[in-house]
Write a protein that holds these residues in place. Structure first.
Motif, mmCIF file in Angstrom:
data_model
loop_
_atom_site.group_PDB
_atom_site.id
_atom_site.type_symbol
_atom_site.label_atom_id
_atom_site.label_comp_id
_atom_site.label_asym_id
_atom_site.label_seq_id
_atom_site.Cartn_x
_atom_site.Cartn_y
_atom_site.Cartn_z
ATOM 1 N N LEU A 209 0.834 -1.219 0.000
ATOM 2 C CA LEU A 209 0.000 0.000 0.000
ATOM 3 C C LEU A 209 0.859 1.256 0.000
ATOM 4 O O LEU A 209 0.421 2.315 -0.453
ATOM 5 N N VAL A 210 2.067 1.149 0.595
ATOM 6 C CA VAL A 210 2.967 2.314 0.634
ATOM 7 C C VAL A 210 4.327 1.904 0.067
ATOM 8 O O VAL A 210 4.755 0.766 0.238
ATOM 9 N N GLU A 211 4.984 2.836 -0.596
ATOM 10 C CA GLU A 211 6.309 2.567 -1.171
ATOM 11 C C GLU A 211 7.332 2.313 -0.065
ATOM 12 O O GLU A 211 7.258 2.917 1.014
ATOM 13 N N LEU A 212 8.300 1.441 -0.338
ATOM 14 C CA LEU A 212 9.404 1.239 0.593
ATOM 15 C C LEU A 212 10.308 2.463 0.566
ATOM 16 O O LEU A 212 10.605 2.996 -0.503
ATOM 17 N N VAL A 213 10.746 2.896 1.765
ATOM 18 C CA VAL A 213 11.651 4.043 1.869
ATOM 19 C C VAL A 213 12.782 3.678 2.836
ATOM 20 O O VAL A 213 12.774 2.590 3.429
ATOM 21 N N GLY A 214 13.705 4.608 3.038
ATOM 22 C CA GLY A 214 14.907 4.286 3.816
ATOM 23 C C GLY A 214 14.663 4.084 5.299
ATOM 24 O O GLY A 214 15.432 3.396 5.974
ATOM 25 N N HIS A 215 13.616 4.693 5.854
ATOM 26 C CA HIS A 215 13.357 4.605 7.302
ATOM 27 C C HIS A 215 11.873 4.296 7.513
ATOM 28 O O HIS A 215 11.024 4.942 6.870
ATOM 29 N N PRO A 216 11.541 3.361 8.421
ATOM 30 C CA PRO A 216 10.126 3.001 8.632
ATOM 31 C C PRO A 216 9.226 4.196 8.953
ATOM 32 O O PRO A 216 8.067 4.230 8.550
ATOM 33 N N VAL B 148 -12.350 -5.410 4.942
ATOM 34 C CA VAL B 148 -11.015 -4.988 4.493
ATOM 35 C C VAL B 148 -10.104 -4.956 5.712
ATOM 36 O O VAL B 148 -10.344 -4.197 6.659
ATOM 37 N N ALA B 149 -9.071 -5.794 5.714
ATOM 38 C CA ALA B 149 -8.124 -5.822 6.838
ATOM 39 C C ALA B 149 -6.718 -5.564 6.318
ATOM 40 O O ALA B 149 -6.373 -5.933 5.195
ATOM 41 N N VAL B 150 -5.908 -4.933 7.173
ATOM 42 C CA VAL B 150 -4.488 -4.762 6.868
ATOM 43 C C VAL B 150 -3.723 -5.839 7.623
ATOM 44 O O VAL B 150 -3.990 -6.096 8.805
ATOM 45 N N ILE B 151 -2.791 -6.509 6.944
ATOM 46 C CA ILE B 151 -1.958 -7.531 7.596
ATOM 47 C C ILE B 151 -0.512 -7.066 7.473
ATOM 48 O O ILE B 151 0.023 -6.964 6.377
ATOM 49 N N SER B 152 0.116 -6.772 8.602
ATOM 50 C CA SER B 152 1.403 -6.073 8.553
ATOM 51 C C SER B 152 2.415 -6.643 9.536
ATOM 52 O O SER B 152 2.052 -7.274 10.532
ATOM 53 N N GLY B 153 3.692 -6.364 9.253
ATOM 54 C CA GLY B 153 4.739 -6.646 10.229
ATOM 55 C C GLY B 153 4.831 -5.531 11.260
ATOM 56 O O GLY B 153 5.451 -5.695 12.316
ATOM 57 N N ARG B 154 4.225 -4.398 10.964
ATOM 58 C CA ARG B 154 4.207 -3.290 11.931
ATOM 59 C C ARG B 154 3.238 -3.596 13.063
ATOM 60 O O ARG B 154 2.371 -4.464 12.931
ATOM 61 N N SER B 155 3.340 -2.845 14.148
ATOM 62 C CA SER B 155 2.366 -2.975 15.235
ATOM 63 C C SER B 155 1.036 -2.362 14.785
ATOM 64 O O SER B 155 0.998 -1.557 13.842
ATOM 65 N N ILE B 156 -0.048 -2.738 15.472
ATOM 66 C CA ILE B 156 -1.364 -2.152 15.154
ATOM 67 C C ILE B 156 -1.297 -0.630 15.294
ATOM 68 O O ILE B 156 -1.813 0.115 14.454
ATOM 69 N N GLN C 76 -9.475 3.604 10.437
ATOM 70 C CA GLN C 76 -9.093 2.590 11.424
ATOM 71 C C GLN C 76 -9.720 1.266 10.992
ATOM 72 O O GLN C 76 -10.934 1.080 11.104
ATOM 73 N N LEU C 77 -8.895 0.383 10.444
ATOM 74 C CA LEU C 77 -9.373 -0.876 9.878
ATOM 75 C C LEU C 77 -9.051 -2.035 10.819
ATOM 76 O O LEU C 77 -8.206 -1.908 11.697
ATOM 77 N N PRO C 78 -9.680 -3.207 10.617
ATOM 78 C CA PRO C 78 -9.190 -4.413 11.276
ATOM 79 C C PRO C 78 -7.728 -4.622 10.859
ATOM 80 O O PRO C 78 -7.381 -4.392 9.699
ATOM 81 N N VAL C 79 -6.882 -5.020 11.820
ATOM 82 C CA VAL C 79 -5.444 -5.144 11.535
ATOM 83 C C VAL C 79 -4.873 -6.399 12.175
ATOM 84 O O VAL C 79 -5.176 -6.706 13.332
ATOM 85 N N ALA C 80 -4.031 -7.129 11.420
ATOM 86 C CA ALA C 80 -3.133 -8.116 12.027
ATOM 87 C C ALA C 80 -1.770 -7.453 12.063
ATOM 88 O O ALA C 80 -1.231 -7.083 11.015
ATOM 89 N N GLY C 81 -1.217 -7.256 13.263
ATOM 90 C CA GLY C 81 0.072 -6.582 13.409
ATOM 91 C C GLY C 81 1.164 -7.558 13.820
ATOM 92 O O GLY C 81 0.889 -8.699 14.225
ATOM 93 N N LEU C 82 2.412 -7.104 13.714
ATOM 94 C CA LEU C 82 3.586 -7.920 14.104
ATOM 95 C C LEU C 82 3.502 -9.309 13.476
ATOM 96 O O LEU C 82 3.662 -10.318 14.160
#
Ligand SMILES: O=P(O)(O)OC[C@H]1O[C@H](O[C@H]2O[C@H](CO)[C@@H](O)[C@H](O)[C@H]2O)[C@H](O)[C@@H](O)[C@@H]1O
Length: 248
Positions: free
Chosen positions: A17-24, A48-56, A67-73
């Motif tokens: 959903l977002v481009e990779l950049v040098g710093h999170p 619609v849920a976001v599934i991410s390595g980031r925290s919620i 504010q969507l349903p999220v799977a974090g970490l």
């Protein structure tokens, strides 16, 4: 393939959903991305849920005011559509504290290495020091081995992470699909990285669609080139995949 709002959508964040950049902390959702997600959430009856390595919390900051349903970490924590948050039992604090100390010392000693402390998970980024990849892999693998199965290494794009064992994005997708408004819908997953392959398998086992963003080996049966194309596709546009896309 044209989008169908009767599906259940599971969408990765960084690189999708977002481009990779040098710093999170420098990652940003474009205005078009926010508009597409808002319209999709309304059209797909909130499935619609976001599934991410980031925290919620980090996902919420990036998508604000959505504010969507999220799977974090990577599935270690999960907020359902009802707002309830489910968290994995944290690995023993002394294990995380020791890993934090050793990884922090490595990051302090080398320019270009960043330790991202996510509480119960730790990410070592080496986008600015790619020659350090073997050393970081070896150190995170040693720390995981010394945790006697409590921590696992999650490789990603220019990053190695340590996270509680036994959780992944595939299990998170399966849990969402047991609940409203996802249950009974055909699942569709979009992702760009290794951690998304677990989610791809989960949707494919359930007759769904998996869409790999960018280059690289995958079990997904569809591809889109980059986040701009993902957002255009989510907004209902037709998008082609160019053959010359390179790994980021
Ligand atoms: O599952 P995701 O939503 O894709 O999250 C995976 C990791 O994404 C972030 O790191 C990645 O993006 C950074 C910002 O563009 C980039 O600098 C880094 O090289 C990438 O690996 C995030 O910082 C991690 O915590 C996530 O686990």
């Amino acid at each position: 393939m044209r989008i169908d709002e009767r599906w259940a959508f599971f969408i990765d964040l960084d690189g999708t959903l977002v481009e990779l950049v040098g710093h999170p902390e420098h990652a940003e959702l474009t205005a078009a991305g926010r508009r597409a997600l808002t319209a999709l959430e309304a059209g797909a009856d909130s499935a619609v849920a976001v599934i991410s390595g980031r925290s919620i919390a980090s996902v919420d900051r990036l998508l604000e005011p959505l504010q969507l349903p999220v799977a974090g970490l990577h599935g270690t924590e999960r907020r359902g559509a009802d707002g309830q948050v489910h968290r994995a039992p944290p690995a023993a604090e002394e294990l995380i504290a020791r890993a934090r100390l050793e990884l922090g010392q490595l990051a302090a000693a080398h320019r270009g290495i960043l330790l991202e402390d996510k509480g119960s998970a730790l990410a070592v980024h080496y986008r600015g020091a790619q020659e350090m990849e073997p050393e970081i892999r070896a150190l995170t693998e040693r720390l995981a081995a010394e945790s006697a199965g409590a921590l696992e290494v999650q490789p990603g794009k220019r990053v190695y992470e340590l996270r509680p064992a036994g959780f992944d994005k595939g299990r998170a997708v399966a849990a969402f699909l047991e609940e409203a408004p996802f249950a009974g819908r055909r699942p569709v997953c979009l992702g760009d990285d290794l951690t998304d392959e677990d989610a791809f398998r989960a949707v494919l086992e359930r007759g769904g669609h998996a869409i790999k963003v960018g280059a690289g080996l995958t079990t997904a049966q569809w591809r889109l080139p980059d986040p701009a194309a993902v957002i255009a596709w989510l907004a209902g546009e037709r998008v082609a995949y160019p053959a010359d896309k390179e790994e980021t």
